[in-house]
Scaffold this active site. Structure first.
Site, PDB file in Angstrom:
ATOM      1  N   GLU A  15      32.816  48.630   8.773  1.00  0.00           N
ATOM      2  CA  GLU A  15      32.461  50.043   8.715  1.00  0.00           C
ATOM      3  C   GLU A  15      33.612  50.922   9.195  1.00  0.00           C
ATOM      4  O   GLU A  15      33.929  51.935   8.581  1.00  0.00           O
ATOM      5  CB  GLU A  15      31.219  50.287   9.582  1.00  0.00           C
ATOM      6  CG  GLU A  15      30.754  51.733   9.576  1.00  0.00           C
ATOM      7  CD  GLU A  15      29.396  51.906  10.258  1.00  0.00           C
ATOM      8  OE1 GLU A  15      29.114  51.171  11.217  1.00  0.00           O
ATOM      9  OE2 GLU A  15      28.637  52.774   9.804  1.00  0.00           O
ATOM     10  N   GLN A  35      21.807  49.887   5.472  1.00  0.00           N
ATOM     11  CA  GLN A  35      22.112  49.161   6.714  1.00  0.00           C
ATOM     12  C   GLN A  35      21.116  49.601   7.778  1.00  0.00           C
ATOM     13  O   GLN A  35      21.160  50.738   8.235  1.00  0.00           O
ATOM     14  CB  GLN A  35      23.550  49.511   7.102  1.00  0.00           C
ATOM     15  CG  GLN A  35      24.045  48.925   8.380  1.00  0.00           C
ATOM     16  CD  GLN A  35      25.421  49.478   8.721  1.00  0.00           C
ATOM     17  OE1 GLN A  35      26.220  49.781   7.831  1.00  0.00           O
ATOM     18  NE2 GLN A  35      25.704  49.646   9.987  1.00  0.00           N
ATOM     19  N   SER A  77      20.487  51.329  13.485  1.00  0.00           N
ATOM     20  CA  SER A  77      20.121  52.252  14.563  1.00  0.00           C
ATOM     21  C   SER A  77      18.611  52.431  14.672  1.00  0.00           C
ATOM     22  O   SER A  77      17.885  52.330  13.680  1.00  0.00           O
ATOM     23  CB  SER A  77      20.744  53.629  14.312  1.00  0.00           C
ATOM     24  OG  SER A  77      22.128  53.584  14.503  1.00  0.00           O
TER      25      SER A  77
END
Lengths: 329, 406
Positions: free
Chosen positions: B248, B130, B133
């Site tokens: 999540e 994923q 960030s």
């Protein structure tokens, strides 16, 4: 798995909420500090049948479960009601083999209190101040008798705390240690349920205020310093609800789990309610520290309840001992 | 109220247990105190384990059958998770894909993407990560600066991602990138599926504070991503990302599983270690153990309440954030009690016989309080979306992203 209240329990909770909101209040808890009556009071609770929820139907009670009682007790806690349903629940366990006395508990013709400590001079015991019959443990015997109650100056006047010296005693059962321990655990669970309701209400009061009150040009609930205090208190209440439901369910459905679950619920209740009450005052600022505001009445209840039926340290120690002994499976 | 399996659930559990026993020899197993076998060093075994489990019908339990799932219930999913834990099978290598990327592809992908990716994801033919960030946007994810610029049939991606779990073994990832810097920050984002083996992608493992390399930084230099790999419409990336993030928080501490070391392990540890402490320390240690057990049970039973809602068809709400917050706090207390019970050994990274269970757990927890929503961001979500408290005033939501404020 189905870890939720059933429709009947939801209905019972809604009914209890309506009853308690109409018959007790933080204002009554404040007045009780100046000598006013504890509301709704013993007669009203007997009248609506709450004292006999866990008394068998054959003895005039509802024959319902501790969980059914706990959902009602939560609603009483929300408005700082008295006497405590923990007292009725505890007495009902102790009087399981004494239908005549259990019937008097359920119909209110006797006002029972259960004594902690020695029957010749008890520790401060819940609802002892107005009781007419006392249950105690005397050298392993379960006894019932009349007595002289000596109330102290209360922090929270709704708990009816008094030390008692029995003036008469009749043995109801010998070798009653296990029964006594179970009754105390059930009472701890119901007290934790009342604490759940009170803590939930204290957080709700603080949240409502933080949504309205403005400082430095905006509502104080928008500041993370305030918001996070409220969230931590709310999370504590949410977690406490799970332990209370589990422990109340275990009382009837899984008695082997009750010692662990009851100790966990009572230990958590002590700290979650205290945090909720402290947060309620802090978020209100100066007004929260006044006699006229309700915040201190929740704070008083929290400061007293955390010590009743064993404090957090006692119950944490019990949880650790039980876990080490294999109670987690 | 009850905590037992229904007859159907019990039968399903028995069949799961039988399937796990049948394939036990083909699965990676964690030994006692070795919960974190590294998928980086044992990648082939981990991929094989997931493939075996997938072929046995134990992966993607709730996913639609048309994509290789089992079309089962969340209750069945939970039973499989419990039985995998009981059999000491470590977390599946594609847990990011299963928990977050896959549900996002199911919700927002094209039919072609679902057909190409989902069954391969279930079998760990492709491992997913994923790519969210960035160095300058962690909690403030929508401030990300990685760009994707349309060029013919492709998008050209440039930028850097960081804290990317599994990127060092991953084949594919979902990438959130800025496609329109002239729009406000949340409105200028688009989600893509990217090939981690494509030219211009560089993965550099980052050593975590506890020494292991579980996450990575990922660099994109003129990486070409076909438009067919767009996940959702251009500018809809934030909405797509919210699907991922909601999944999540449910995946982390949403439904009754312990974060950190299971409390039963703490109890066994206390049973062994308490007698070695002197009497006064035993009193203190029991307080720490009791506090940890109570917190862990409170978090566990709260998870059971949420799970009951999900199993009756409810949707995961913002309350899931409370599960991660309380679960993290409980995990800290459990680790702390475990470390205290070590007595004089508590100052060393492992006991004399090499057991580092408690030190490893203690060292992992600062990361748990950050990953998947920091404790502070979770409190904001709970405060605003559950308690209804007003948000902080913000200046960054309406102005064009490229307009100065970032």
């Amino acid at each position: 798995m189905n870890f939720d209240l059933g429709p009947d329990q939801r209905a019972a909770a809604a009914g209890a909420r309506e009853f308690y909101r109409g018959s007790a209040s933080a204002a009554a808890a404040r007045a009780a500090l100046d000598g006013g009556a504890v509301e709704p009071g013993h007669a009203a609770l007997a009248g609506i049948g709450f004292l006999g929820i866990t008394v068998p139907e054959s003895a005039g009670g509802a024959g319902s479960s501790v969980l059914d009682l706990a959902v009602v007790a939560e609603q009483g806690g929300a408005v700082l009601a008295g006497p405590s349903l923990a007292t009725a629940a505890r007495a009902a366990v102790l009087l399981a083999d004494h239908p005549g006395l259990a019937a008097r508990l359920a119909d209110g013709s006797a006002r029972f209190a259960v004594l902690d400590g020695a029957v010749t001079g008890s520790a401060p015991s819940v609802d002892a101040a107005g009781a007419t019959l006392f249950l105690g443990l005397d050298g392993g015997d379960l006894v019932v008798g009349e007595g002289e109650a000596e109330p102290g100056r209360p922090i929270d006047a709704t708990r009816g705390l008094a030390s008692v010296r029995l003036t008469s005693r009749e043995v109801l059962a010998g070798d009653a240690g296990e029964l006594w321990a179970r009754a105390r655990r059930v009472a701890a669970v119901v007290l934790a349920a009342e604490d759940l309701g009170a803590a939930d209400r204290a957080v709700a009061l603080a949240v409502d205020y933080a949504r309205e009150r403005e400082a430095f040009g905006r509502r104080i609930g928008s500041y993370q310093a305030v918001k996070h205090l409220l969230v931590d208190a709310w999370v504590g209440v949410d977690q406490l609800r799970s332990l209370v439901w589990w422990a109340a369910w275990a009382a009837d459905a899984a008695p082997g789990e009750l010692p662990l679950a009851a100790a966990a619920a009572k230990a958590y209740a002590a700290e979650a309610f205290e945090r909720a009450a402290e947060t309620c005052i802090q978020v209100h600022g100066g007004i929260g520290f006044t006699w006229e505001h309700d915040a201190h009445l929740y704070w008083r209840r929290a400061k007293v309840d955390r010590l009743l039926l064993g404090d957090a340290a006692e119950h944490l120690d019990a949880v650790a001992r039980l876990a080490v002994a294999g109670a987690l499976g | 109220m009850d905590f037992d399996d229904s007859p159907e659930e019990a039968a399903y559990r028995a069949s799961v247990r039988a399937r796990l026993a049948e394939h036990a020899g083909e699965l990676v197993h964690a030994g006692h105190g070795e919960e974190a076998v590294d998928p980086g060093t044992h990648q082939a075994q981990f991929r094989h384990t997931q493939r075996v489990l997938a072929e046995a019908g134990l992966v993607g339990v709730t996913w639609p059958r048309e994509y290789g799932g089992q079309g089962g219930t969340v209750v069945q999913q939970a039973i499989v998770a419990q039985e995998l834990a009981r059999a000491r099978v470590p977390v599946l290598i594609n847990h990011i894909g299963l928990g977050m990327c896959g549900p996002t592809v199911i919700a927002h992908g094209s039919q072609d993407q679902r057909d190409r990716y989902l069954s391969r994801l279930l079998r760990a033919d492709d491992v997913w990560c994923q790519l969210f960030s960035e160095p300058a946007s962690g909690s403030d994810l929508a401030a990300l600066r990685t760009t994707a610029v349309r060029d013919g049939a492709d998008w050209v991606v440039n930028g850097q991602k960081v804290w990317t779990t599994l990127a060092h073994v991953a084949d594919l990832g979902i990438l959130l990138a800025r496609t329109d810097p002239d729009r406000p920050k949340h409105a200028g984002l688009t989600m893509f599926v990217v090939d981690l083996h494509a030219p211009g992608v560089t993965v550099r493992p980052l050593r975590q504070m506890v020494g292991s390399a579980g996450f990575n930084e990922v660099f994109f230099d003129d990486v070409r991503v076909p438009d067919a790999e767009r996940l959702g419409e251009p500018g809809e990336g934030w909405r797509v990302a919210l699907t991922t993030l909601m999944n999540e928080r449910v995946a982390i501490g949403g439904a009754g599983g312990d974060l950190g070391v299971p409390v039963e392990t703490l109890a066994a540890h206390a049973r062994e270690r308490l007698p070695a402490l002197d009497a006064e320390r035993q009193v203190l240690a029991r307080q720490a153990v009791g506090r940890a057990v109570v917190a862990a049970l409170a978090a566990r039973y709260t998870g059971y309440r949420r799970f009951t809602v999900l199993s009756h068809g409810g949707l995961p709400g913002p309350e899931a954030s409370a599960g991660k917050l309380a679960g993290t706090a409980a995990a800290r207390l459990v680790a702390d009690a475990g470390v205290r019970l070590l007595g004089d050994d508590a100052v060393y990274a492992a006991t004399a016989d090499g057991d580092d269970t408690w030190q490893r757990s203690q060292g992992y927890l600062p990361g748990l309080a950050i990953a998947g929503g920091t404790d502070q961001v979770l409190r904001n979500i709970l405060g605003e979306r559950v308690l209804g408290l007003p948000p902080e005033p913000r200046t960054d939501k309406t102005a064009p992203f490229a307009g100065g404020r970032r």
